[in-house]
Design an enzyme around this catalytic site. Structure first.
Site, PDB file in Angstrom:
ATOM      1  N   ASP A 113      -5.726  -0.615  -8.166  1.00 54.36           N
ATOM      2  CA  ASP A 113      -5.407  -1.600  -7.129  1.00 54.36           C
ATOM      3  C   ASP A 113      -6.377  -2.773  -7.281  1.00 54.36           C
ATOM      4  O   ASP A 113      -7.187  -3.057  -6.405  1.00 54.36           O
ATOM      5  CB  ASP A 113      -5.539  -0.932  -5.750  1.00 54.36           C
ATOM      6  CG  ASP A 113      -5.175  -1.883  -4.619  1.00 54.36           C
ATOM      7  OD1 ASP A 113      -4.667  -2.986  -4.899  1.00 54.36           O
ATOM      8  OD2 ASP A 113      -5.410  -1.513  -3.457  1.00 54.36           O
TER       9      ASP A 113
ATOM     10  N   PRO B 298     -12.935 -11.301 -12.653  1.00 56.58           N
ATOM     11  CA  PRO B 298     -13.459  -9.964 -12.966  1.00 56.58           C
ATOM     12  C   PRO B 298     -12.386  -8.912 -13.235  1.00 56.58           C
ATOM     13  O   PRO B 298     -12.658  -7.901 -13.884  1.00 56.58           O
ATOM     14  CB  PRO B 298     -14.278  -9.592 -11.715  1.00 56.58           C
ATOM     15  CG  PRO B 298     -13.941 -10.568 -10.669  1.00 56.58           C
ATOM     16  CD  PRO B 298     -13.348 -11.775 -11.316  1.00 56.58           C
TER      17      PRO B 298
ATOM     18  N   ASP C 219      -5.902 -10.063  -9.243  1.00 51.28           N
ATOM     19  CA  ASP C 219      -5.046 -10.670 -10.264  1.00 51.28           C
ATOM     20  C   ASP C 219      -5.808 -10.810 -11.591  1.00 51.28           C
ATOM     21  O   ASP C 219      -7.046 -10.838 -11.594  1.00 51.28           O
ATOM     22  CB  ASP C 219      -4.585 -12.042  -9.764  1.00 51.28           C
ATOM     23  CG  ASP C 219      -3.839 -11.911  -8.446  1.00 51.28           C
ATOM     24  OD1 ASP C 219      -2.675 -11.522  -8.469  1.00 51.28           O
ATOM     25  OD2 ASP C 219      -4.476 -12.142  -7.393  1.00 51.28           O
TER      26      ASP C 219
ATOM     27  N   HIS D 155       0.817  -1.217   0.000  1.00 52.82           N
ATOM     28  CA  HIS D 155       0.000   0.000   0.000  1.00 52.82           C
ATOM     29  C   HIS D 155       0.853   1.271   0.000  1.00 52.82           C
ATOM     30  O   HIS D 155       0.505   2.258  -0.654  1.00 52.82           O
ATOM     31  CB  HIS D 155      -0.981  -0.036   1.180  1.00 52.82           C
ATOM     32  CG  HIS D 155      -2.035  -1.092   1.004  1.00 52.82           C
ATOM     33  ND1 HIS D 155      -2.395  -1.983   1.978  1.00 52.82           N
ATOM     34  CD2 HIS D 155      -2.776  -1.418  -0.088  1.00 52.82           C
ATOM     35  CE1 HIS D 155      -3.324  -2.797   1.509  1.00 52.82           C
ATOM     36  NE2 HIS D 155      -3.567  -2.484   0.259  1.00 52.82           N
TER      37      HIS D 155
ATOM     38  N   GLU E 182     -14.961   0.412  -5.943  1.00 56.96           N
ATOM     39  CA  GLU E 182     -14.805  -1.019  -5.645  1.00 56.96           C
ATOM     40  C   GLU E 182     -16.075  -1.734  -6.116  1.00 56.96           C
ATOM     41  O   GLU E 182     -17.178  -1.353  -5.748  1.00 56.96           O
ATOM     42  CB  GLU E 182     -14.596  -1.201  -4.133  1.00 56.96           C
ATOM     43  CG  GLU E 182     -14.707  -2.616  -3.624  1.00 56.96           C
ATOM     44  CD  GLU E 182     -13.695  -3.586  -4.245  1.00 56.96           C
ATOM     45  OE1 GLU E 182     -12.488  -3.340  -4.172  1.00 56.96           O
ATOM     46  OE2 GLU E 182     -14.152  -4.605  -4.824  1.00 56.96           O
TER      47      GLU E 182
ATOM     48  N   ASP F 178     -10.173  -3.005   0.357  1.00 55.04           N
ATOM     49  CA  ASP F 178      -9.732  -3.189   1.744  1.00 55.04           C
ATOM     50  C   ASP F 178      -9.384  -1.855   2.398  1.00 55.04           C
ATOM     51  O   ASP F 178      -9.315  -1.746   3.616  1.00 55.04           O
ATOM     52  CB  ASP F 178      -8.529  -4.152   1.802  1.00 55.04           C
ATOM     53  CG  ASP F 178      -7.444  -3.724   0.832  1.00 55.04           C
ATOM     54  OD1 ASP F 178      -6.703  -2.780   1.151  1.00 55.04           O
ATOM     55  OD2 ASP F 178      -7.338  -4.315  -0.267  1.00 55.04           O
TER      56      ASP F 178
HETATM   57  N1  SPD Z   1      -2.096 -11.610  -5.677  1.00 54.20           N
HETATM   58  C1  SPD Z   1      -1.862 -10.263  -5.323  1.00 54.20           C
HETATM   59  C2  SPD Z   1      -2.598  -9.286  -6.142  1.00 54.20           C
HETATM   60  C3  SPD Z   1      -2.663  -7.951  -5.487  1.00 54.20           C
HETATM   61  C4  SPD Z   1      -3.845  -7.209  -5.901  1.00 54.20           C
HETATM   62  N2  SPD Z   1      -4.279  -6.163  -5.060  1.00 54.20           N
HETATM   63  C5  SPD Z   1      -4.365  -6.437  -3.684  1.00 54.20           C
HETATM   64  C6  SPD Z   1      -5.291  -5.516  -2.994  1.00 54.20           C
HETATM   65  C7  SPD Z   1      -4.701  -4.911  -1.796  1.00 54.20           C
HETATM   66  N3  SPD Z   1      -5.208  -3.618  -1.562  1.00 54.20           N
END
Ligand code: SPD
Length: 283
Positions: free
Chosen positions: A154, A161, A157, A62, A106, A86
């Protein structure tokens, strides 16, 4: 419940984390959201069986997702975060005094709910500058034109989606939504995981066509596959390691800089140093 969490990213090779108990389990219209109490990593959130964050190492991801972009911009006031439910990226962005509003888009309210319930220190959800919008980021960026100083993607993977968050069409829309001197940062997976190379190339290629400045930077995140993680920096002109940016980063030590646990001036510069095998993926 299994007493270990396993995420395989390469045939039988993967990550194992010891678990104590499951705290959250919800199959939403978009994905499976889970939170576990682990043996040594605090609480761990996964989506569709892939690690999103743990309470113990989330600060690396972050801080890097937020501060490289935020310090590069001379006066970031209006910020868009796509995903990030998150709340960790928004928390870091909101540390910058110039910020007037953060729109966090989100798609899945369960991610926000799970974080508030089981990772209460991650988000800064009561901050009046934060607007949480439960919308699809892909369609949201169709709307605003030249509205944001910084856009941070952010997402999850590139399976399920989030796959469209790695395609050129999306980056074109982001480009339109950014102001003239805007900066964009996107998470782009691990260079060590070959199945993600196409996504890395896709984001780099799209940004390289659209923006005069496109650079990859790296961070080390223990619970993400292989631990080596890449992020893309693109801007309409700002160079991320110019003297001007470095002056701002240096001055930040006097404000909230000393509270940060990963990001500092040396990390900002060093994160743009790429090993040859990583350069080969994007050049
Ligand atoms: N597998 C890790 C992929 C990371 C994607 N974002 C994670 C969110 C955290 N804020």
């Amino acid at each position: 419940m299994p007493i270990q969490y396993n995420e395989y990213y390469n045939e039988q090779t993967g990550l194992t984390v010891g678990l104590k108990k499951q705290l959250f389990h919800e199959q939403t219209p978009y994905q499976l959201v889970e939170v576990f109490e682990t043996d040594t990593w605090g609480n761990l959130m996964t989506i569709d069986g892939m690690v999103m964050l743990s309470e113990r190492d989330e600060f690396v991801y972050h801080e890097m997702m937020a501060h490289v972009a935020m310090f590069s911009h001379p006066k970031p006031e209006s910020i868009l975060i796509i995903g990030g439910g998150d709340g960790g990226t928004a928390r870091e962005v909101l540390k910058h005094h110039s910020v007037k509003k953060v729109d966090m888009v989100e798609i899945d309210e369960a991610v926000v709910r799970a974080s508030k319930l089981h990772m209460p220190d991650v988000g800064d959800f009561e901050n009046p500058k934060l607007n949480v919008l439960y919308e699809n980021g892909l369609t949201f960026v169709d709307g605003p034109e030249a509205e944001y100083d910084v856009i941070i993607i952010d997402g999850s993977d590139p399976v399920g989606p989030a796959v469209d968050l790695f395609k050129k069409d999306f980056y074109e829309k982001c480009h339109r939504s950014l102001k003239d001197n805007g900066v964009l940062v996107s998470q782009t997976e691990s260079p060590f995981v070959e199945s993600y190379h196409e996504s890395i190339k896709s984001v780099f290629g799209a940004c390289n066509e659209l923006y005069p400045v496109t650079e990859m930077f790296l961070a080390f995140i223990p619970l993400y596959p292989t631990g080596m993680w890449s992020m893309m920096f693109a801007s309409k002109g700002i160079e991320p390691i110019s003297d001007e940016v470095m002056q701002r980063v240096g001055a930040a030590h006097e404000t909230f800089g000393k509270e940060l646990k990963y990001y500092n001036k040396e990390i900002h510069i060093g994160s743009f140093a790429l090993p040859n095998f990583v350069k080969a993926i994007i050049r």
